[in-house]
Scaffold this motif. Structure first.
Motif, mmCIF file in Angstrom:
data_model
loop_
_atom_site.group_PDB
_atom_site.id
_atom_site.type_symbol
_atom_site.label_atom_id
_atom_site.label_comp_id
_atom_site.label_asym_id
_atom_site.label_seq_id
_atom_site.Cartn_x
_atom_site.Cartn_y
_atom_site.Cartn_z
ATOM 1 N N SER A 17 1.319 6.421 1.318
ATOM 2 C CA SER A 17 0.093 5.945 1.952
ATOM 3 C C SER A 17 -0.708 7.027 2.658
ATOM 4 O O SER A 17 -1.665 6.710 3.357
ATOM 5 C CB SER A 17 0.446 4.863 2.984
ATOM 6 O OG SER A 17 1.021 3.763 2.340
ATOM 7 N N LEU A 22 -2.385 -4.981 8.719
ATOM 8 C CA LEU A 22 -3.218 -5.825 7.864
ATOM 9 C C LEU A 22 -2.330 -6.983 7.399
ATOM 10 O O LEU A 22 -1.442 -6.787 6.569
ATOM 11 C CB LEU A 22 -3.711 -5.012 6.661
ATOM 12 C CG LEU A 22 -4.529 -5.790 5.622
ATOM 13 C CD1 LEU A 22 -5.793 -6.366 6.238
ATOM 14 C CD2 LEU A 22 -4.879 -4.869 4.448
ATOM 15 N N LEU A 74 -0.829 -9.445 5.289
ATOM 16 C CA LEU A 74 -0.912 -9.713 3.848
ATOM 17 C C LEU A 74 0.035 -10.855 3.502
ATOM 18 O O LEU A 74 1.074 -11.015 4.145
ATOM 19 C CB LEU A 74 -0.538 -8.444 3.069
ATOM 20 C CG LEU A 74 -1.533 -7.282 3.221
ATOM 21 C CD1 LEU A 74 -0.916 -5.960 2.764
ATOM 22 C CD2 LEU A 74 -2.809 -7.565 2.441
ATOM 23 N N ASP A 111 4.510 -4.436 4.179
ATOM 24 C CA ASP A 111 3.250 -3.951 3.586
ATOM 25 C C ASP A 111 2.158 -3.868 4.660
ATOM 26 O O ASP A 111 1.306 -2.974 4.631
ATOM 27 C CB ASP A 111 2.751 -4.904 2.495
ATOM 28 C CG ASP A 111 3.628 -4.910 1.255
ATOM 29 O OD1 ASP A 111 4.542 -4.065 1.157
ATOM 30 O OD2 ASP A 111 3.410 -5.777 0.380
ATOM 31 N N ASP A 112 2.208 -4.808 5.593
ATOM 32 C CA ASP A 112 1.172 -4.888 6.643
ATOM 33 C C ASP A 112 0.984 -3.566 7.396
ATOM 34 O O ASP A 112 -0.113 -3.282 7.874
ATOM 35 C CB ASP A 112 1.548 -5.932 7.712
ATOM 36 C CG ASP A 112 1.678 -7.348 7.183
ATOM 37 O OD1 ASP A 112 1.580 -7.540 5.957
ATOM 38 O OD2 ASP A 112 1.891 -8.258 8.011
ATOM 39 N N THR A 152 -0.443 0.292 4.993
ATOM 40 C CA THR A 152 -1.701 0.420 4.259
ATOM 41 C C THR A 152 -2.175 1.877 4.315
ATOM 42 O O THR A 152 -1.766 2.641 5.185
ATOM 43 C CB THR A 152 -2.770 -0.516 4.836
ATOM 44 O OG1 THR A 152 -2.955 -0.193 6.221
ATOM 45 C CG2 THR A 152 -2.355 -1.973 4.710
ATOM 46 N N LEU A 156 -1.636 -0.343 -2.002
ATOM 47 C CA LEU A 156 -1.833 -1.465 -1.085
ATOM 48 C C LEU A 156 -3.303 -1.423 -0.694
ATOM 49 O O LEU A 156 -3.920 -0.355 -0.704
ATOM 50 C CB LEU A 156 -0.984 -1.303 0.184
ATOM 51 C CG LEU A 156 0.488 -1.688 0.117
ATOM 52 C CD1 LEU A 156 1.167 -1.386 1.449
ATOM 53 C CD2 LEU A 156 0.665 -3.162 -0.246
ATOM 54 N N VAL A 195 -6.678 -1.147 1.404
ATOM 55 C CA VAL A 195 -7.070 -0.417 2.607
ATOM 56 C C VAL A 195 -7.480 -1.452 3.660
ATOM 57 O O VAL A 195 -8.095 -2.473 3.328
ATOM 58 C CB VAL A 195 -8.253 0.522 2.276
ATOM 59 C CG1 VAL A 195 -8.807 1.176 3.531
ATOM 60 C CG2 VAL A 195 -7.818 1.570 1.262
ATOM 61 N N HIS A 196 -7.127 -1.212 4.898
ATOM 62 C CA HIS A 196 -7.537 -2.136 5.959
ATOM 63 C C HIS A 196 -9.065 -2.133 6.062
ATOM 64 O O HIS A 196 -9.674 -1.064 6.151
ATOM 65 C CB HIS A 196 -6.929 -1.694 7.295
ATOM 66 C CG HIS A 196 -6.961 -2.771 8.342
ATOM 67 N ND1 HIS A 196 -8.135 -3.337 8.787
ATOM 68 C CD2 HIS A 196 -5.956 -3.401 9.002
ATOM 69 C CE1 HIS A 196 -7.847 -4.265 9.702
ATOM 70 N NE2 HIS A 196 -6.534 -4.326 9.842
#
Ligand code: GLC
Ligand code: CA
Length: 535
Positions: A18, A364, A366, A397-398, A401, A421, A423-424
């Motif tokens: 990431s 984020l 998800l 995952d949150d 990102t 993943l 992007v926020h």
């Protein structure tokens, strides 16, 4: 006085997938990290910790390794890894890798062989039993998995595709320590050690005692109605810490940072009893659930000072790739984040920051059903709000990102049409470029205080004394080494407050109103000062 480098350093955790995508496939990679080394150097972190990038089926994104000596193709090549070590060193920085010693991927050749029969050269390299016992894995439920080829069960502390190695087999230990030596001989400055405290399991596989505790806690991380007495923090794991230390010492002073959990007086044992002859550092994860209050941090600091006196050193960590980001906990309040990093970078301890924390990236949320992280699939029938209420991050995952570099598409992380993943969406305002340009940003606060830390030995090596008699909402402490003394004053309240304080030279203020004059300190709400006394 001069402490070993691994006790004075500052750590920045990179999640390679990431961080920065150099070739436009939507996945961060090693050449991408290389391209961002100058950013990290200018920011002022001294040590980089990289989450795993070795060959792996990527079911747990690299925490399931199938070859410890090669690099997953999406991240680059061995030469990229060597080059990264060299270029980090060329900038006067250090680099530590993530060693997953406890388990391999179920696709590792060792396990593929081990599972074929009860009599093969690797038959005892993993933990095989005819019948499961009552132990729970760290992710809940039985950690035993049936393998029809052997008509036996194997043990996995985390998820079923991550079988635990058998460290009571000397060949296993030898093989793993050889891998450690390989990377040390290539110049790596040490390791973060994945779930180090579950490496040894009871030799007789005795059942764990039952305990009324549903929710996993830092003290008892498997929770779920049992005390993890026989599969966590065994004395043999403390010994392994010493053995590993000796291997590292063959190559000079190296950093070893254990991911461990359990009661504080127990996890301390990974460091050694009176001397620091085990791991050089351990995470102490209770603080990942911090409350933003002066009282909370006063107690935390007092407790860590008591638990990790010299020659030990505590680690201050508020975010990582498994847990809620600190800025999410702070509800996006940048003033609070600036105060928190001021604390993190000025207390007596090694600070460990997670990529994006320096700009206040937030989680984020998800959906579980489409998660790439394997963990939420285990809990897909439990509604998400239950975990939110309990403060547990299940969909990791949150917090993984892509890094938010600028306001261009994909936050400047990648030129791909799709990133691994999403992007926020807050990247248009929360990004590195925007914060570079703003002198009062979180990013520039981190940079300024890291610079102070490099300039002032008391911040790196000094003793810490909590200050009494301050207003309740103010946390104050001094750091001192020989003649140099610094005071740090942090106002956790929203109200301005003033109180008598000896005059010194103000090195840093969190807000323009924070001031020290004529024997009185005045701090704006969420303000703070770093004051210098003496030579
Ligand atoms: C550690 C890692 C986590 C990983 C697990 C299994 O807790 O931090 O990301 O999934 O170990 O290796
Ligand atoms: Ca890439």
């Amino acid at each position: 006085m001069s402490l070993p480098w691994y006790h004075t350093t500052t750590i920045y955790q990179i999640y390679p997938r990431s961080f920065y995508d150099s070739n436009g496939d939507g996945i961060g990679d090693l050449p991408g990290i290389l391209q961002k080394l100058d950013y990290l150097h200018e920011l002022g972190f001294e040590t980089l910790w990289l989450s795993p990038f070795f060959a792996s089926p990527q079911k747990d994104f690299g925490y399931d390794i199938s070859d410890y000596l090669s690099i997953a193709p999406e991240y680059g090549t061995l030469d990229d890894a060597f080059c990264l070590i060299e270029e980090t060193h060329r900038r006067g920085m250090r680099i530590v890798f993530d060693m997953v010693m406890n388990h391999t991927s179920d696709q590792h050749p060792w396990f593929l062989e081990s599972r074929t029969s009860r009599h093969n050269p690797k038959a005892d390299w993993y933990l095989w039993r005819d019948q499961p016992n009552n132990w729970h894995s760290l992710t809940g439920g039985s950690g035993w998995r049936y393998a029809p080829e052997r008509d036996q069960y194997y043990w996995a502390s985390f998820l079923p595709f991550q079988p635990d190695l058998n460290y009571r087999n000397p060949d296993v230990k030898r093989a793993m320590l050889e891998i450690v030596r390989f990377w040390l001989s290539r110049g790596v400055d040490g390791f973060r050690l994945d779930i180090f405290n579950v490496i040894y399991k009871d030799a007789e596989f005795r059942n764990n005692p039952l305990k009324f505790q549903l929710i996993p806690s830092v003290d008892n991380p498997s929770g779920f109605f049992q005390e993890a007495r026989y599969n966590l923090n065994l004395p043999e794991s403390f010994l392994l810490a010493k053995e590993l230390r000796q291997v590292c010492d063959e190559f000079g002073p190296k950093l070893t940072l254990g991911e461990v959990s359990g009661k504080r007086e127990i996890i301390r044992k990974y460091l050694g009893e009176t001397e620091n002859d085990g791991l050089t550092l351990v995470f102490d994860f209770a603080m990942l659930n911090f409350r933003f209050q002066a009282d909370y941090f006063r107690r935390l600091i007092a407790d860590l000072e008591a638990a990790y006196p010299a020659p030990f050193m505590p680690v201050y960590v508020f975010s990582n790739h498994d847990r809620r980001r600190s800025m999410t906990r702070l509800k996006g309040d940048a003033r609070k984040a600036r105060l928190l990093v001021t604390l993190q970078l000025t207390v007596r301890g090694v600070p460990c920051m997670y990529y994006g924390e320096e700009i206040g990236m937030t989680d984020l949320p998800l959906p579980f059903h489409s998660a790439l992280d394997p963990l939420p699939h285990k809990y897909r029938f439990v509604p998400r709000f239950v975990f939110d209420l309990l403060g547990l991050t299940i969909n990791r995952d949150d917090v993984r990102t892509p890094m938010q570099w600028d306001a261009s598409p994909n936050a400047g992380f990648s030129s791909a049409p799709h990133t691994w993943l999403p992007v926020h969406p807050n990247y248009r305002t929360v990004n590195v470029a925007a914060q570079q340009a703003d002198p009062g940003s979180l990013l520039n606060t981190v940079r300024a205080i890291l610079a102070l830390r490099r300039a002032h030995a008391s911040l790196r090596e000094g003793t810490l004394q909590l200050l009494d008699g301050l207003p309740a909402q103010v946390l104050g402490y001094t750091r001192q080494v020989s003649e140099e003394r610094l005071a740090i004053l942090l106002n956790f309240g929203e109200q301005t407050c003033a109180f008598p304080f000896s005059t010194g030279q103000v090195l840093f203020r969190l807000t323009p109103e924070d001031n020290l004059e004529a024997g009185a300190a005045r701090l704006a709400g969420l303000g703070g000062l770093i004051v210098h006394f003496g030579s």
